[in-house]
Design a protein around this motif. Structure first.
Motif, short mmCIF file in Angstrom:
data_model
loop_
_atom_site.label_atom_id
_atom_site.label_comp_id
_atom_site.label_asym_id
_atom_site.label_seq_id
_atom_site.Cartn_x
_atom_site.Cartn_y
_atom_site.Cartn_z
N UNK A 1 18.68 -2.38 12.60
CA UNK A 1 18.34 -3.19 11.42
C UNK A 1 17.69 -2.37 10.31
N UNK A 2 17.69 -1.05 10.41
CA UNK A 2 17.04 -0.20 9.40
C UNK A 2 17.54 -0.47 7.99
N UNK A 3 18.85 -0.68 7.75
CA UNK A 3 19.29 -0.97 6.37
C UNK A 3 18.59 -2.19 5.77
N UNK A 4 18.39 -3.24 6.56
CA UNK A 4 17.70 -4.43 6.05
C UNK A 4 16.23 -4.12 5.75
N UNK A 5 15.59 -3.38 6.62
CA UNK A 5 14.19 -3.01 6.41
C UNK A 5 14.06 -2.15 5.16
N UNK A 6 15.00 -1.25 4.95
CA UNK A 6 14.98 -0.40 3.75
C UNK A 6 15.10 -1.25 2.48
N UNK A 7 15.97 -2.28 2.52
CA UNK A 7 16.08 -3.19 1.36
C UNK A 7 14.76 -3.92 1.13
N UNK A 8 14.11 -4.33 2.21
CA UNK A 8 12.81 -5.01 2.08
C UNK A 8 11.77 -4.09 1.45
N UNK A 9 11.76 -2.84 1.86
CA UNK A 9 10.79 -1.89 1.30
C UNK A 9 11.05 -1.65 -0.19
N UNK A 10 12.32 -1.53 -0.57
CA UNK A 10 12.65 -1.36 -1.99
C UNK A 10 12.22 -2.58 -2.80
N UNK A 11 12.50 -3.76 -2.26
CA UNK A 11 12.09 -5.01 -2.91
C UNK A 11 10.57 -5.05 -3.06
N UNK A 12 9.87 -4.61 -2.03
CA UNK A 12 8.41 -4.58 -2.08
C UNK A 12 7.91 -3.67 -3.19
N UNK A 13 8.49 -2.51 -3.32
CA UNK A 13 8.07 -1.56 -4.36
C UNK A 13 8.32 -2.15 -5.75
N UNK A 14 9.49 -2.74 -5.96
CA UNK A 14 9.79 -3.35 -7.27
C UNK A 14 8.85 -4.51 -7.58
N UNK A 15 8.52 -5.30 -6.57
CA UNK A 15 7.59 -6.42 -6.76
C UNK A 15 6.21 -5.93 -7.12
N UNK A 16 5.77 -4.86 -6.47
CA UNK A 16 4.46 -4.29 -6.77
C UNK A 16 4.41 -3.80 -8.21
N UNK A 17 5.47 -3.15 -8.66
CA UNK A 17 5.54 -2.69 -10.06
C UNK A 17 5.51 -3.88 -11.01
N UNK A 18 6.24 -4.95 -10.67
CA UNK A 18 6.25 -6.16 -11.52
C UNK A 18 4.86 -6.78 -11.57
N UNK A 19 4.15 -6.80 -10.47
CA UNK A 19 2.80 -7.38 -10.43
C UNK A 19 1.86 -6.57 -11.31
N UNK A 20 1.98 -5.27 -11.27
CA UNK A 20 1.15 -4.42 -12.14
C UNK A 20 1.44 -4.76 -13.61
N UNK A 21 2.74 -4.88 -13.93
CA UNK A 21 3.12 -5.20 -15.31
C UNK A 21 2.60 -6.54 -15.76
N UNK A 22 2.70 -7.55 -14.91
CA UNK A 22 2.24 -8.90 -15.29
C UNK A 22 0.73 -8.92 -15.50
N UNK A 23 0.00 -8.35 -14.55
CA UNK A 23 -1.47 -8.40 -14.65
C UNK A 23 -1.97 -7.56 -15.82
N UNK A 24 -1.34 -6.43 -16.06
CA UNK A 24 -1.82 -5.59 -17.15
C UNK A 24 -1.43 -6.10 -18.53
N UNK A 25 -0.48 -7.03 -18.62
CA UNK A 25 -0.09 -7.56 -19.93
C UNK A 25 -0.61 -8.97 -20.19
N UNK A 26 -1.39 -9.53 -19.26
CA UNK A 26 -1.95 -10.88 -19.48
C UNK A 26 -3.03 -10.84 -20.52
#
Length: 177
Positions: free
Chosen positions: A152-177
């Protein structure tokens, strides 16, 4: 204000903060919670879709008390509980707006209504685990022992990429509020 709920009143009368006051102005804590709750929700949805899809695909092979069905049920129950709880929190954090206390109050109230359902899913998973554990242990002691965990490593890798993108989006949202 058209909604007179206690939650909406509390938001309207409380400090006009960029995030819920419980974060005490710590932006890094808002980013962390926003990212973690969103990532957990998205990963939970991915797991639910996969496990339900597998259950439908293998419904003729796996009777309801087979180890595979029980294992899937445990995963689905835990994933639903995590998805509901973290999803409700993520909606509250993404939608926090002291200038719109009615909407914010609705999110806060909905979160409290969803919490018992999420906990019930977790408790159901724990009960299922306890009930199935003796039989599962007996079944797992049969040959062959090795389990290939990397399938299942390909699915876990997709989850990790999604996590990284979400973390970047959270930084963007909080820093622009």
């Amino acid at each position: 204000m058209t909604n007179s709920s206690f939650a909406a009143q509390a938001v309207a009368e409380g400090p006009q903060t960029l995030a819920p006051p419980s974060f005490n102005g710590m932006g890094w804590l808002v980013v962390t919670n926003l990212a973690v709750m969103t990532i957990a929700t998205l990963i939970g949805i991915m797991v639910i879709v996969k496990l339900v899809g597998d259950a439908v695909k293998h419904r003729r092979l796996d009777v309801w008390r087979s180890p595979a069905s029980i294992y899937r049920l445990l995963g689905i129950l835990f994933a639903v509980g995590i998805t509901l709880r973290c999803g409700a929190e993520a909606v509250c954090l993404w939608g926090w707006n002291p200038h719109d206390p009615v909407a914010t109050g609705v999110y806060l109230t909905a979160k409290r209504m969803i919490d018992p359902i999420a906990v019930a899913c977790g408790i159901s998973a724990l009960i299922t685990y306890i009930l199935s554990e003796p039989g599962m242990i007996e079944q797992q002691r049969k040959e062959p022992f090795p389990v290939n965990m990397w399938l299942a490593w390909p699915m876990v890798r997709r989850m990790l990429r999604l996590g990284l993108l979400t973390f970047v989006a959270a930084i963007g949202v909080v820093s622009t509020r």
